[in-house]
Scaffold this active site. Structure first.
Site, short mmCIF file in Angstrom:
data_model
loop_
_atom_site.label_atom_id
_atom_site.label_comp_id
_atom_site.label_asym_id
_atom_site.label_seq_id
_atom_site.Cartn_x
_atom_site.Cartn_y
_atom_site.Cartn_z
N CYS A 165 0.88 -1.16 0.10
CA CYS A 165 -0.07 0.12 -0.19
C CYS A 165 0.81 1.32 -0.07
O CYS A 165 0.44 2.40 -0.13
CB CYS A 165 -0.93 -0.08 1.18
SG CYS A 165 -1.90 -1.40 1.09
N HIS A 298 -1.93 8.87 4.74
CA HIS A 298 -2.18 7.74 4.53
C HIS A 298 -3.87 7.54 4.88
O HIS A 298 -4.57 6.87 4.10
CB HIS A 298 -1.45 6.65 5.03
CG HIS A 298 -1.77 5.12 4.81
ND1 HIS A 298 -1.26 4.91 3.62
CD2 HIS A 298 -1.88 4.12 5.55
CE1 HIS A 298 -1.60 3.48 3.20
NE2 HIS A 298 -1.81 3.21 4.47
N GLU A 309 -1.03 7.10 12.88
CA GLU A 309 -0.48 7.94 12.04
C GLU A 309 -0.65 9.43 12.74
O GLU A 309 0.41 10.40 12.53
CB GLU A 309 -1.27 8.14 10.71
CG GLU A 309 -0.78 8.87 9.44
CD GLU A 309 -1.70 8.84 8.13
OE1 GLU A 309 -2.85 7.99 8.15
OE2 GLU A 309 -1.28 9.62 7.27
N LYS A 330 -8.69 9.21 0.52
CA LYS A 330 -9.29 7.45 0.67
C LYS A 330 -10.69 7.84 1.15
O LYS A 330 -11.74 6.77 1.26
CB LYS A 330 -8.32 6.64 1.81
CG LYS A 330 -7.24 6.59 0.98
CD LYS A 330 -6.41 5.50 1.82
CE LYS A 330 -4.70 4.92 1.29
NZ LYS A 330 -4.13 5.97 1.56
N HIS A 335 -9.64 2.91 -0.80
CA HIS A 335 -8.11 2.49 -0.54
C HIS A 335 -7.90 1.63 -1.73
O HIS A 335 -8.03 0.54 -1.89
CB HIS A 335 -7.78 1.72 0.66
CG HIS A 335 -6.34 1.43 0.94
ND1 HIS A 335 -5.32 1.63 -0.05
CD2 HIS A 335 -5.58 1.14 2.23
CE1 HIS A 335 -4.17 1.59 0.61
NE2 HIS A 335 -4.29 1.09 1.79
N PHE A 394 1.83 -2.99 4.76
CA PHE A 394 2.36 -4.36 5.03
C PHE A 394 3.79 -4.42 5.00
O PHE A 394 4.33 -4.18 3.88
CB PHE A 394 1.49 -5.43 4.48
CG PHE A 394 0.04 -5.71 4.91
CD1 PHE A 394 -0.39 -4.77 5.57
CD2 PHE A 394 -0.56 -6.98 4.44
CE1 PHE A 394 -2.02 -5.08 6.02
CE2 PHE A 394 -1.75 -7.16 5.01
CZ PHE A 394 -2.43 -6.38 5.80
#
Lengths: 408, 410
Positions: A165, A298, A309, A330, A335, A394
């Site tokens: 991502c 993000h 975050e 997003k 996403h 990830f």
């Protein structure tokens, strides 16, 4: 680098659930348009969630000219469309360029997942013997940059960076290095991911998918909404872009990439790696924290991501964290996995160009633990000279890019 | 521009787990390929392949639960441990310094991805394992390895098909040459699994799918395809002065690299593209083709790719290609995909260190369309200051890398 050539962003192209192409996409963002709906590409009756952000009106035949669209996967189709849009946006005449010095760098989470999904369908039906060569020709993720290059007859470096991502940011960072090292003259850099059953199943199992709404930084946020999309930035060395009279959206001033080395799917509890990436990006750009006018977050909308975050931004920016506007697109287009940070990089370029920041939609009751300025529900006009694009993935991958307004 | 020192290497291969064992097996002409009988999901095939039967991750990875790592993750984490040890990086040193990882891979673990999906299909989406989901991302092995060894600098995964490993080495080298990184593990890995095997087999790319040779014999008149192999290889790359300062032993240097894409490809990589990658690597290295002392070819037994590479070597070396000894270790290792370029680099370093270049196993008569090259049929004593490595993908990618060995002149 002793002489560090400036890298200009001269073209933007994207295909998203809220709009295709720079203008349509930007207007949709400013209007707060949301691209969510019930998943259509596969049956979700066995799932407890059904929301997705699919692109419903995409016809590859309007974008894919040289290759046969029926022979390539949907991520490649989306990528080719975004690449062609970026080239057109940059008024790049392909007849004038040396194709051997034109490259493609793409980020992705899943590459072409539909090919392995069909492989698995056949497997469970015991029909493997009929699989043919489609799987090996269509599936490996590096076919996506390959197809873009083949479509455009680019013959320079083609690379896939599948860092999940955060992959779009990794691809853009690398492409800027390729140009700085003089390995190419133009680079298409971006990300692509099509809607994937495997990804959806995994996030559903993690309980990370929102049932009705994606609402980053809201107290009642319930998760992310998986989506699909592609975006490319056309990058050139600034002096050459100026020489051809190109419009320059902004420059890529620097980047920071780091690893938490902590957990595969959860961010570091004190924002350690994310903060390190932001600090590296600022340092490489020659910028201080107070120079940053906008952060594209993000901001997935999962309870953990948004809280951690916020901690990471505070760790990097200190008290200044409360002054810099931050938003998550997003909240509108879901996403889009490996494409997300590439799309968000385009958002940074457009924010600098238009001196306007897209909102974080669906933010009604701000989480007290997420107490920064998240530009709720309404686009905002303000001075944006420096924008930071953050993305996490990830594997504990953290990425920050810094874009700056281009002085003539 | 800074210089890139190679200060250590780690490998997990079907020939053992050290660069020396690996090299000596190749020089002895051992073959990883053995007969595989695969019967799964209505597919039944029998071909040569290079599965590492003996890999025992517990031997390398101790003190933490291994369960979160899939087989590819375990291979990479084990290889990283070997490379860190080989280059003298201790756990304490890793605590005080941000070391990064750049991993080339073609598939990550397509086996993990496919199993995860199939469980969802057969048992229902609520029965998939969250731990398995974490390993379905293509950067899982790099992420797991970073967690295991506490690698906190850049963590990147490079996917360029069979050229992934060599592309990863070039990518990492540039981060040191032009950037601020001082220590990076770089290389590649891919595992042998049913899914990739089945894919290559059904595409007719494996040896004896459509020809006569049961074994992969690069450049041979008898060649009929490649044998699928597997493995992992990582080099420790360090900024030259930093390596010298910490007293590391320097095994060699990455001098330069280059890559190119054939937009007409998608099935094979044309001669011009492979030549362009080699020339670009030589140019980047600042050395002449005449200074190259040995070539580790990509040749894996593929009918078209081997011919194109041979013609390209001949062209890049201005017709003097028949002077430089050329080996092709995929005749023994098989096509290890993302690992190939890294394993070739590890072996070429050993070659330059020991002065012995492995031969191309099984090669008797090169194909009639193969130009005159010094193709080593048997191991050969050589003196080489610089070596060239080629990687040619099935689908348009070509990459070349130049390394210098730790010869007296270095």
């Amino acid at each position: 680098m002793t002489t560090r050539p400036a890298i200009a962003v001269t073209g933007l192209g994207m295909v998203t659930s809220i709009g295709t192409g720079r203008e349509e996409f930007w207007n949709a963002l400013l209007a707060g348009k949301c691209g969510f709906g019930p998943v259509r590409s596969f049956n979700t009756s066995g799932y407890s969630v059904h929301l997705g952000a699919e692109i419903l009106d995409f016809d590859p035949r309007t974008h894919v000219a040289r290759l046969n669209p029926s022979m390539i996967g949907r991520s490649s189709q989306l990528a080719i469309a975004a690449a062609r849009l970026a080239l057109a946006d940059a008024s790049m005449d392909l007849g004038t360029i040396d194709r051997s010095r034109a490259g493609v760098c793409v980020g992705t989470t899943s590459g072409e997942p539909h090919f392995i999904e069909r492989f698995d369908d056949r497997y469970v039906q015991g029909e493997m013997a009929r699989a043919g060569d489609g799987f090996i020709r269509g599936y490996p993720c590096h076919v996506v940059p390959g197809h873009v290059a083949a479509e455009l007859e680019f013959a320079g470096e083609t690379m896939m960076i599948p860092t999940a991502c955060a992959a779009g940011n990794y691809a853009i960072a690398h492409a800027s290095d390729v140009l700085r090292a003089g390995r190419a003259d133009i680079m298409l850099a971006g990300g692509a991911d099509c809607f994937s059953r495997i990804t959806y199943t995994g996030f559903a199992r993690l309980g990370a998918i929102a049932p009705e709404l994606c609402q980053p930084f809201d107290r009642n946020r319930k998760g992310m909404v998986p989506g699909e999309g592609a975006a490319f930035l056309l990058l050139e060395r600034k002096d050459e872009a100026m020489a051809r009279g190109a419009r320059i959206y902004c420059e890529i001033a620097g980047y920071g990439l780091s690893c938490d080395a902590h957990h595969m799917t959860a961010a570091h509890p004190r924002g350690e790696g994310a903060s390190r990436a932001m600090a590296m990006a600022l340092k490489q750009s020659g910028m201080a924290a107070e120079d940053v006018d906008y952060i594209s977050a993000h901001g997935t909308g999962t309870p953990t991501n948004d809280r951690l975050e916020t901690i990471a931004v505070k760790k990097t920016f200190g008290d200044l964290a409360y002054k810099v506007p931050i938003s998550s697109v997003k909240s509108m287009l879901g996403h889009t996995m490996g494409a997300a940070s590439a799309i968000e990089a385009a958002v940074c370029a457009l924010a600098i160009t238009h001196q306007q920041i897209p909102p974080t939609m669906n933010l009604h009751e701000q989480d007290p633990e997420c107490d920064l300025d998240f530009v709720p529900n309404q686009a905002r006009k303000c001075n944006v000279k420096v924008a930071m694009n953050n993305a996490y993935a990830f594997g504990g991958n953290n990425s920050s890019l810094v874009f700056t307004a281009s002085a003539a | 521009m800074k210089r890139v020192a190679i200060t250590g290497a780690g490998v997990i291969t079907s020939f053992g787990d050290s660069p020396a064992k690996f090299h000596s097996a190749l020089c002895n002409g051992e073959r990883a390929a053995y007969r595989l009988d695969h019967s799964e999901a209505g597919v039944s095939v029998c071909r040569q392949g290079g599965h590492i039967g003996s890999f025992e991750p517990e031997q390398y990875l101790k003190g933490k639960p291994l369960r979160p790592l899939d087989r590819t993750g375990r291979m990479v984490a084990a290889t990283a441990k070997l490379a860190l040890e080989n280059s003298g990086w201790t756990v304490e040193m890793l605590r005080g310094h941000d070391v990064g990882l750049v991993l080339g891979t073609m598939f990550g673990s397509v086996h993990t991805i496919s199993e995860f999906d199939r469980r969802g299909l057969t048992e229902g989406p609520s029965y998939v394992s969250p731990m398995d989901f974490a390993n379905t991302v293509l950067n899982a092995a790099a992420g797991q390895t970073a967690i295991w060894h506490n690698l906190r600098a850049i963590n990147s995964t490079i996917a360029c098909g069979a050229t992934s490993g060599l592309m990863a080495l070039g990518y990492a080298a540039d981060l040191i040459r032009y950037g601020s990184h001082t220590a990076l593990l770089a290389g590649g890995a891919d595992e042998f699994c049913f899914e990739s095997f089945c894919g290559f087999d059904q595409a007719g790319l494996l040896c004896r799918c459509n020809g006569h040779s049961e074994f992969p014999i690069p450049f041979s008149a008898q060649r009929s395809g490649f044998a699928l192999g597997e493995g992992a290889g990582l080099l420790m790359l360090e900024e030259w002065n930093a390596a010298v300062e910490r007293g590391a032993s320097i095994l060699g240097e990455i001098r330069g690299h280059g890559s190119a894409y054939d937009p007409a490809g998608n099935v094979e990589c044309g001669t011009e593209t492979i030549t362009r990658a080699m020339n670009s690597a030589l140019h980047d290295s600042g050395i002449l083709s005449a200074e190259i002392g040995c070539i580790s070819a990509s040749g894996n037994g593929s009918v078209a790719a081997d011919r194109n590479e041979a013609v390209a070597i001949h062209a890049a070396f201005n017709g003097s290609g028949d002077a430089v000894p050329v080996t092709a270790i995929k005749s023994m290792v098989g096509e290890a995909l993302g690992a190939s370029g890294a394993l070739q680099a590890v072996d070429l370093l050993q070659t330059m260190q020991t002065g012995v270049l492995p031969g191309i196993r099984g090669l008797e008569q090169p194909g009639p369309e193969i130009p005159a090259l010094n193709l080593c049929r048997d191991k050969q004593e050589i003196t080489a200051g610089f070596g060239l490595i080629n990687s040619v993908g099935f689908d348009g990618n070509a990459c070349s890398l130049v390394i210098a060995g730790a010869s007296p002149g270095l």
